[in-house]
Design an enzyme around this catalytic site. Structure first.
Site, PDB file in Angstrom:
ATOM      1  N   HIS A 185      -5.597   5.899  11.294  1.00 40.51           N
ATOM      2  CA  HIS A 185      -5.325   4.504  11.636  1.00 40.51           C
ATOM      3  C   HIS A 185      -5.578   3.584  10.451  1.00 40.51           C
ATOM      4  O   HIS A 185      -4.768   2.708  10.129  1.00 40.51           O
ATOM      5  CB  HIS A 185      -6.191   4.068  12.832  1.00 40.51           C
ATOM      6  CG  HIS A 185      -6.061   2.623  13.154  1.00 40.51           C
ATOM      7  ND1 HIS A 185      -6.874   1.658  12.583  1.00 40.51           N
ATOM      8  CD2 HIS A 185      -5.194   1.960  13.939  1.00 40.51           C
ATOM      9  CE1 HIS A 185      -6.507   0.470  13.022  1.00 40.51           C
ATOM     10  NE2 HIS A 185      -5.493   0.631  13.851  1.00 40.51           N
ATOM     11  N   CYS A 199       6.065  15.362 -28.790  1.00 42.17           N
ATOM     12  CA  CYS A 199       5.065  14.832 -27.863  1.00 42.17           C
ATOM     13  C   CYS A 199       4.083  13.977 -28.650  1.00 42.17           C
ATOM     14  O   CYS A 199       3.447  14.475 -29.577  1.00 42.17           O
ATOM     15  CB  CYS A 199       4.298  15.966 -27.182  1.00 42.17           C
ATOM     16  SG  CYS A 199       5.329  17.155 -26.306  1.00 42.17           S
TER      17      CYS A 199
END
Length: 807
Positions: A421, A752
């Site tokens: 909830h 990279c």
């Protein structure tokens, strides 16, 4: 009886168009019964009372005027919310059933008992709002559900309580927030055969990732017993993630994530007393076991895909497993109301530049960062003292907490999963939340200034004090397209789904070491040779971490494969280049059991690392486990977009030895489309680039190590920092040379590193050299994409507008 006058309708006679008559939940149950049963999706039988039945109950008992009067007094400030809700509910509970309506419900219940083959069969009684204008509200738990209801008398009383629950404090408050007219919302009641999940398990699943909106994932939460504990957030459930695009192949098992929840309690039937259900503690064995087997996880995920496909939208689904028959059922399905409605082109990114120490952590909800004072409330009866704009800290929430949740800056709960909830309502209200933080109510205190960060992946953190952070908003449509691929460097699987909306070309570097150190934590040789360990304390630690795995080595393979799978899933079918482990010996020694297997080196940076480990007797069995994980990732889970990359390969001879060992472990270059790349980070990789290109499918230039070894500069030395320069002519010569040699033989080559982000001229240099791809961290992606686009335009002699991201 005319259709408009009907008071009870069987699910078999309902469909999606019947929302005005029986509400969204019951219309959806009818839709599935009528249309999805033929596809093997099981839905328990039942019937629904109509909106007409509700209005008849209200009219016969003259309730409308009383409701209107009480609500008017509340709006005028003459009565509190609690007084108003209590008075209206009391009127409902004291009201009498119209004889024909009570008779229709009773007759339908008797027919349902006949269908089930059991007198006074146990049923679930659920509420379903019938207003037509509620598609974008979840109404999570706004009205009551009653389980294990037996007999006509108990059924009618539960139905009356459902009607009354239309005016709980939380429901009144929620409709006020959404500006719905209280007197135009009716209630339908669904009466459905109970699934005996009290003897097995149940839970909730979504057909998208609830935090990022990534539509390639089914998310499943599971706990023992009846499902209300999961919905209420009273239990920390198991969590499973399944990659949808690969589910169509029955030979594959694309379960990319399995996390065992504590599951400390379960809801079960009671045999006597006023309440038909109660919660009891779970056994230690239940807490240490998964609720669902892999085949059941896959079955549910396939059902989620079928349901989503039928409805044409992302779905929020409740399921239950019957402990008597071992069959799984769908008991509710409704549209997902938050992430599926996020504007497709919008992307917001947070970056923390300075933060305090970590106080607590748990599952993140909401993808944002906020600062504020703590307001610790343990009981719903204390909510009157909540301070607007504070961080609400509590054990768990239910719908009674909604009035203060909407006034909070963030929510932190001890218990609950991502389908609880607290999580669902926080998402709908746009609040960051951390659920399942375990000891937040113990560690945090009132008026304590904290930062709640839900923008670092699936794990959320509460930091001490007010952190410094930046927020960047951009429109994906404004990001320029480029010929040169711009890819990501990624390490953390938990953060991979955050970036799925960006037009990234894949992952140029997925660091295996992060997964090993954070998800496995144990040195692979300590698992491969567990029986040879003599340190009892170490054996006990490993035994505890690998509980549930008879073969300790399987723990490494399973954890590593699933961690990498989430990265592979986020960018599928684009390439994801996974670098095999590249720890230095001192880093390996830091893993659990690592000190037993690692040498003590004076200079680990150029010592026993990378390729040299893979064929060495000191680590060969550990590398075999890495290969098994990659094989599972590609062959059993289906992620053939994964490319393998070998780091720090010093010589041609070493390349041949590594490829031979990989083949022995089931990873043969070219088999099942497997590509193998090599890191270009040593001068020998450049000097012998042609020979390396004959053995590998591509190169990835590691600019940090290549600069270090070309210039002879320790990259970690503060005294030499000025000399460490990726744009030094010698380094650029190396880069230009390897790109040229790779292109001669058709091998791919990428880089990279962060230099293209920090230096536009370096990006221009790479584009001029004809590099295939550049791989950077996600927060640099847009900048690099713009630098590359500008460089390509310059190279081509044209002009193109580059749109800046907005901050």
């Amino acid at each position: 009886m005319t259709e408009d006058a009907q008071q009870v309708i069987w699910f078999d006679n309902l469909g999606r168009s019947d929302v005005p008559r029986v509400g969204g939940k019951n219309a959806s149950l009818g839709e599935m019964v009528c249309n999805l049963a033929a596809r093997g999706i099981r839905v328990p039988p039942g019937f629904a009372t109509t909106a007409n039945a509700y209005w008849r109950f209200v009219d016969v008992n003259n309730l409308n005027d009383a409701i209107a009067q009480r609500l008017a007094e509340f709006k005028a400030g003459k009565a509190s919310l609690a007084e108003t809700g209590s008075a209206i509910r009391a009127r409902f509970l004291m009201a009498d059933w119209p004889e024909d309506l009570a008779g229709a419900i009773g007759e339908a219940y008797r027919q349902l008992c006949d269908r089930i083959g059991e007198a006074d069969a146990d049923v679930a009684v659920r509420s379903s709002a019938t207003a037509e204008d509620l598609p974008d509200a979840s109404f999570a738990g706004q009205q009551e559900t009653f389980l294990n209801i037996r007999g006509e008398k108990a059924l009618l009383q539960s139905c009356k309580r459902c009607y009354a629950s239309l005016f709980t404090d939380r429901a009144i408050s929620y409709r006020d927030v959404k500006e719905f007219d209280h007197l135009k919302v009716a209630l339908s009641i669904g009466v459905q055969q109970m699934v005996r999940s009290d003897l097995a398990g149940s839970g909730v699943m979504f057909s998208i990732d609830t935090e990022t909106g990534f539509d390639g994932i089914v998310l499943i939460n599971a706990a023992w017993g009846l499902g209300e504990t999961v919905v209420q957030g009273a239990v920390d459930p198991d969590e499973y993630q399944i990659f949808k695009p690969l589910l169509s192949d029955d030979a594959l098992k694309p379960i990319v994530h399995k996390k065992q929840g504590e599951k400390a309690i379960r809801m079960v039937y009671t045999t006597a007393g006023e309440h038909p259900t109660r919660t009891v503690p779970t056994s230690q064995a239940e807490r240490q076991a998964f609720v669902l087997a892999d085949d059941e996880i896959l079955q549910l995920a396939r059902w989620a895909c079928e349901i989503e496909q039928h409805y044409g939208m992302a779905m929020d689904i409740e399921w239950a497993k019957d402990g008597r028959s071992d069959e799984i059922f769908i008991v509710q399905a409704r549209p997902e109301t938050v992430e599926s409605r996020v504007r497709a082109g919008a992307h917001k990114s947070y970056h923390i530049s300075s933060k305090g120490r970590t106080l607590v952590n748990g599952l993140s909800v909401g993808g944002a960062i906020v600062c504020g004072p703590v307001c610790l409330i343990r009981d719903v009866h204390e909510i009157a003292r909540f301070v607007d704009g504070a961080v609400l800290v509590t054990e768990n929430t239910d719908p009674d907490w909604v009035p203060i949740m909407k006034r909070a800056a963030a929510v932190v709960t001890d218990h609950g999963g991502r389908t609880s909830h607290a999580a669902i309502v926080s998402r709908e209200l746009g609040l960051p939340a951390i659920v399942g933080a375990r000891d937040a109510t113990h560690v945090l205190h009132d008026e304590q200034e904290v930062t709640v960060s839900c923008a670092e992946g699936e794990e959320g953190f509460v930091y001490e004090g007010a952190a410094e952070f930046d927020v960047e908003e951009l429109n994906v449509a404004d990001i320029p397209s480029t010929r040169t691929q711009v890819m990501f460097n990624l390490a953390n699987p938990a953060a991979a789904f955050r970036w799925w909306r960006l037009p990234v070309d894949g992952v140029g570097l997925a660091r295996m070491e992060f997964v090993v150190s954070n998800h496995v934590k144990i040195h692979p040789m300590a698992l491969a040779h567990f029986n040879a360990l003599t340190n009892q304390s170490l054996r006990d630690t490993i035994t505890d971490l690998t509980r549930g795995y008879e073969n300790k080595a399987d723990f490494f393979v399973d954890r590593l494969a699933r961690g990498l799978a989430r990265i592979a899933a986020a960018f599928h079918p684009k390439p994801v280049i996974v670098r095999m482990s590249d720890f230095k010996t001192n880093e390996y020694a830091g893993l659990i059991g690592g000190a037993e297997f690692e040498p003590n080196e004076a200079n680990p940076m150029i010592g026993f690392r990378g390729a040299s480990r893979y064929y060495s007797p000191r680590y060969r069995d550990g590398f075999a486990l890495e290969c098994r994980a990659i094989r599972r990732l590609r062959d059993e889970m289906g992620f053939t977009n994964v490319v393998v990359m070998i780091p720090f390969c010093r010589s041609i001879k070493e390349a041949d030895r590594v490829l031979e060992v990989m083949t022995e472990n089931g990873l043969q270059r070219g088999a099942n489309g497997l590509q193998v790349y090599v890191m270009c980070e040593i001068p020998s990789n450049v000097i012998l680039a042609h020979a390396f290109a004959e053995r590998f499918d591509g190169f990835s230039i590691g600019s940090n190590d290549l600069t270090q070894l070309t210039l002879g500069v320790d990259r970690d030395s503060e005294d030499l920092a000025e000399l460490f320069d990726e744009q030094d002519p010698a380094v650029k010569w190396m880069i230009r040379k390897v790109i040229k040699e790779a292109r001669k033989v058709g091998a791919k080559v990428g880089l990279c590193g962060q230099a293209p982000s920090d230096h536009p001229e370096f990006a221009r240099f790479l584009v001029e050299c004809g590099i295939d791809s550049i791989s950077v961290s996600p927060d640099s992606f847009v900048t690099v994409k713009q630098h590359v686009a500008a460089a390509e335009l310059e190279r081509g002699g044209g002009k193109k507008r580059i749109v800046n991201q907005t901050v």
